[in-house]
Write an enzyme that holds these catalytic residues in place. Structure first.
Site, mmCIF file in Angstrom:
data_model
loop_
_atom_site.group_PDB
_atom_site.id
_atom_site.type_symbol
_atom_site.label_atom_id
_atom_site.label_comp_id
_atom_site.label_asym_id
_atom_site.label_seq_id
_atom_site.Cartn_x
_atom_site.Cartn_y
_atom_site.Cartn_z
ATOM 1 N N THR A 1 0.814 -1.222 0.000
ATOM 2 C CA THR A 1 0.000 0.000 0.000
ATOM 3 C C THR A 1 0.843 1.264 0.000
ATOM 4 O O THR A 1 0.472 2.270 -0.611
ATOM 5 C CB THR A 1 -0.940 -0.014 1.230
ATOM 6 O OG1 THR A 1 -1.816 -1.124 1.109
ATOM 7 C CG2 THR A 1 -1.763 1.244 1.345
ATOM 8 N N THR B 1 1.549 -4.367 4.276
ATOM 9 C CA THR B 1 1.412 -4.720 5.693
ATOM 10 C C THR B 1 0.743 -6.073 5.909
ATOM 11 O O THR B 1 0.837 -6.636 6.994
ATOM 12 C CB THR B 1 0.581 -3.655 6.426
ATOM 13 O OG1 THR B 1 -0.704 -3.586 5.798
ATOM 14 C CG2 THR B 1 1.249 -2.295 6.393
ATOM 15 N N ASP B 2 0.079 -6.592 4.866
ATOM 16 C CA ASP B 2 -0.694 -7.824 5.075
ATOM 17 C C ASP B 2 0.151 -8.987 5.578
ATOM 18 O O ASP B 2 -0.347 -9.843 6.320
ATOM 19 C CB ASP B 2 -1.393 -8.239 3.762
ATOM 20 C CG ASP B 2 -2.569 -7.334 3.428
ATOM 21 O OD1 ASP B 2 -2.928 -6.486 4.265
ATOM 22 O OD2 ASP B 2 -3.121 -7.474 2.316
HETATM 23 N N1 ASP Z 1 -3.175 -3.827 2.484
HETATM 24 C C1 ASP Z 1 -1.853 -4.109 2.171
HETATM 25 C C2 ASP Z 1 -0.868 -3.081 2.702
HETATM 26 O O1 ASP Z 1 -1.161 -2.543 3.734
HETATM 27 C C3 ASP Z 1 -1.554 -4.547 0.811
HETATM 28 C C4 ASP Z 1 -0.308 -5.378 0.878
HETATM 29 O O2 ASP Z 1 -0.042 -5.997 1.903
HETATM 30 O O3 ASP Z 1 0.394 -5.420 -0.127
HETATM 31 O O4 ASP Z 1 0.142 -2.790 2.165
#
Ligand code: ASP
Length: 342
Positions: A14, A90-91
């Site tokens: 993200t 973050t995932d």
């Molecule tokens: N929602 C995710 C992030 O916070 C997407 C990912 O992990 O690539 O980055």
């Protein structure tokens, strides 16, 4: 005094995502140099190098890419960097941080950061997180702490960090150990001195498939048996409570443990498995008797990565309980009497 050097690499996530009409949502596009350029004053803190390593949503990172990141980071430290920073989605940070921490042997910190809000959204958190990550990377107090996750001005150790909320900026928590520290006025302040951590041997083969199978109400764990037919080489059971399963699941575990390593962790999200409390069929005492290994403080997702790393290093199955005892238990602290100040 010469300025510290910090190497930054971007992996996607993200923090790097901008809108795409064709995709119907944001997709990873910005690279490390663009992320650095978006943080006013970052270049005054350290000599920075910025490199794009991958451009992926973190759900599609894997052990192959992480081993490339490890080699990149080691090269930077060998070249004199004070610390390294990876930006990613973050995932999967709770897993990637733990995976890299298994192998990170340098006193210099390897920091992982990301963002919950995209760069173009109001209140985007990426630039502040990258700034904090560099502030943590250059501080001597960050040495000997392994891989650290820096998000929302909070520093977490890889072993404890969990993504605890799908969308909140304050998503990262360390439910068991607590955060390692906070970033206050541009510097990390740590709650505890660093503690030693075990290191894994390097892989000598490709990473095996390790299944995580949850214990569920009215379910006998057939999926764990099916996993073997799909080529999984080890099983982590995310057990109820302190490491428990149903009667039927316990019987499957007994048969499975004769063939592959089976580790029992807790699906609760915090706390250790028990080892000598419950004696019913399917309890932690019963499952250990049936040949399973209790993960103690390691959550199922982290237990899966450790199990994979052990097998990839060629660890014989009979040594797996000993390895889990090393990673799953906490270091015993001894109190040293301090002399009163003269
Ligand atoms: N929602 C995710 C992030 O916070 C997407 C990912 O992990 O690539 O980055």
């Amino acid at each position: 005094m010469s300025r510290p050097s910090v190497a930054i690499a971007s992996l996607g996530g993200t923090i790097s995502m901008t809108p795409s009409d064709a995709a119907g949502g944001v997709v990873p596009r910005l690279d490390a140099s663009q992320l650095v350029a978006a943080v006013p004053g970052l270049g005054t803190l350290a000599d920075l190098t910025a490199e794009p390593l991958f451009q992926l949503p973190s759900a599609s990172l894997g052990t192959a890419q992480l081993l490339e990141c490890l080699a990149w980071a080691e090269g930077k430290i060998a070249g004199g960097a004070r610390g390294v920073v990876l930006t990613q989605g973050t995932d999967t940070i709770e897993e990637t941080a733990f995976f890299l921490d298994l192998y990170w042997r340098y006193p210099e910190p390897l920091i992982i950061t990301g963002a919950m809000r995209t760069p173009l959204s109001v209140g985007a958190d990426g630039p502040a997180n990258l700034l904090a990550a560099v502030q943590v990377a250059i501080d001597d107090q960050s040495r000997e702490r392994g891989v650290l996750v820096v998000m929302n001005d909070t520093v977490h150790r890889a072993r404890w960090v969990c993504k605890s909320d799908s969308l909140s900026v304050q998503t990262f928590t360390s439910p068991d150990g607590g955060p390692a520290g906070r970033v206050v006025e541009g510097r990390p302040e740590y709650f505890h001195p660093p503690v030693g951590r075990p290191l894994a041997s390097r892989p000598v083969r490709t990473f095996p498939k390790v299944a995580v199978v949850p214990a569920l109400l009215d379910d006998d764990g057939d999926l764990a048996v099916a996993a073997l037919d799909l080529g999984y080489e080890a099983i982590v059971v995310a057990g109820f409570g302190a490491g428990h399963v149903s009667f039927g699941f316990a019987e499957h575990i007994e048969r499975l443990a004769k063939v592959v390593p089976v580790v029992i962790a807790s699906r609760t999200g915090a706390g250790s498995t028990a080892s000598r409390t419950y004696g019913f069929a399917g309890s932690e005492v019963d499952l250990a008797r049936r040949g399973a290994t209790l993960s103690k403080w390691l959550h199922p997702l982290k237990a899966r990565l450790l199990l994979g790393a052990l097998l990839a290093a060629g660890t014989p199955h009979q040594q797996i309980p000993e390895a889990f005892a090393k990673w799953g238990t906490l270091p015993r602290h001894s109190l040293t009497n301090q002399q009163p100040a003269p």
